[in-house]
Design an enzyme around this catalytic site. Sequence first.
Site, mmCIF file in Angstrom:
data_model
loop_
_atom_site.group_PDB
_atom_site.id
_atom_site.type_symbol
_atom_site.label_atom_id
_atom_site.label_comp_id
_atom_site.label_asym_id
_atom_site.label_seq_id
_atom_site.Cartn_x
_atom_site.Cartn_y
_atom_site.Cartn_z
ATOM 1 N N LEU A 7 30.014 43.823 53.627
ATOM 2 C CA LEU A 7 30.919 45.014 53.434
ATOM 3 C C LEU A 7 31.316 45.284 52.245
ATOM 4 O O LEU A 7 31.800 44.510 51.113
ATOM 5 C CB LEU A 7 32.400 44.621 54.328
ATOM 6 C CG LEU A 7 33.128 45.881 54.464
ATOM 7 C CD1 LEU A 7 34.130 45.782 55.660
ATOM 8 C CD2 LEU A 7 34.112 46.648 53.393
ATOM 9 N N ASP A 61 38.996 57.190 52.994
ATOM 10 C CA ASP A 61 39.619 57.149 51.676
ATOM 11 C C ASP A 61 40.494 56.113 51.487
ATOM 12 O O ASP A 61 41.589 55.863 52.215
ATOM 13 C CB ASP A 61 40.526 58.480 51.775
ATOM 14 C CG ASP A 61 41.132 58.686 50.164
ATOM 15 O OD1 ASP A 61 41.199 57.761 49.396
ATOM 16 O OD2 ASP A 61 41.939 59.694 50.197
ATOM 17 N N ASN A 88 34.649 46.712 45.707
ATOM 18 C CA ASN A 88 34.296 47.401 44.490
ATOM 19 C C ASN A 88 34.913 48.640 44.267
ATOM 20 O O ASN A 88 35.180 49.036 42.952
ATOM 21 C CB ASN A 88 32.849 47.813 44.568
ATOM 22 C CG ASN A 88 32.268 48.683 43.647
ATOM 23 O OD1 ASN A 88 32.028 48.167 42.374
ATOM 24 N ND2 ASN A 88 31.978 49.819 44.018
ATOM 25 N N TYR A 153 45.382 51.510 34.665
ATOM 26 C CA TYR A 153 44.149 51.090 35.046
ATOM 27 C C TYR A 153 43.956 49.556 34.623
ATOM 28 O O TYR A 153 43.704 48.663 35.230
ATOM 29 C CB TYR A 153 43.026 51.833 34.532
ATOM 30 C CG TYR A 153 41.808 51.252 34.769
ATOM 31 C CD1 TYR A 153 41.231 51.270 35.934
ATOM 32 C CD2 TYR A 153 40.861 50.850 33.746
ATOM 33 C CE1 TYR A 153 39.817 50.842 36.102
ATOM 34 C CE2 TYR A 153 39.648 50.253 34.096
ATOM 35 C CZ TYR A 153 39.324 50.267 35.400
ATOM 36 O OH TYR A 153 38.037 49.839 35.579
ATOM 37 N N LYS A 157 43.745 46.019 36.717
ATOM 38 C CA LYS A 157 42.420 44.899 36.736
ATOM 39 C C LYS A 157 42.898 43.704 36.356
ATOM 40 O O LYS A 157 42.380 42.454 36.601
ATOM 41 C CB LYS A 157 41.493 45.684 35.764
ATOM 42 C CG LYS A 157 40.672 46.781 36.271
ATOM 43 C CD LYS A 157 39.950 46.461 37.462
ATOM 44 C CE LYS A 157 39.166 47.800 38.117
ATOM 45 N NZ LYS A 157 38.566 47.446 39.291
#
Length: 261
Positions: A7, A61, A88, A153, A157
């Site tokens: 997936l 979404d 991802n 951001y 991460k």
Amino acid sequence: MMNQTALITGASSGIGLELAHVFASKGYDLIIVARRESLLLDLERQLESIHPVSVTPVTLDLSLPGSAATLYAQTSSSGRHVDVLVNNAGFGDYGDFTETDVQKNHDMLQVNIVTLTALTRLYTPAMLERRHGGVINLASIVAFQPGPLMAVYYASKAYVLSFTEALASELAGSGIAVTALCPGPTETGFADVTGLEKSVLFERFRPVPAKDVAEFGYRAWEKGKVVAIYGLPNKSLVFGERFLPRGVTSNLMKWMQKKAV
């Protein structure tokens, strides 16, 4: 014998799209997830015309609360086993934090952290029962330092990297391979969307093809590597930053992310 199933979220473009090609080439059936239905359908047709695999597109979404549960319910009702989960999907934003859009920050955290965590929690128990499976989380080399002008951001991460390393330790010996894929600047359209294409970072570090990153990531996961940093320049950057004070690192990243003159 039935194919295993991977997936992949954010599969309509960039590294996600290339990972779909890699897994299909290895004989995996796919569940590909993204917001843009037309791109998913195009990818489905392309992959099934090249490889003897089944591809199931899911338009969703992942910034919506509860989207992870929605996806899990949909795949579970079909009786499909997810052997490898590839988280991802993710996005960033560029600019001074005090001027960023509040809702966009919220959606970024939802996709990059909340949905990623929820999907991992939902799909790994069945892998544990089968004592077989895998998780690939898209982190980044930015996970190793603070990122002025992309503060949210970079922080998201850093979470992905820390979470993945902890999960890999907990699942050691369980038959589940867990990898944080950490690319640097990559040809994905990310820089154009965020406004980074004219930054010092993208001027000095030439973006690499997403295909190369995807192939590297698959090989690293297959070998059981927990943290997979793509490319010698990126590895050198991450290694060198260990010897710098955090304040120096922050200022360095601020300079690298400013617009190149």
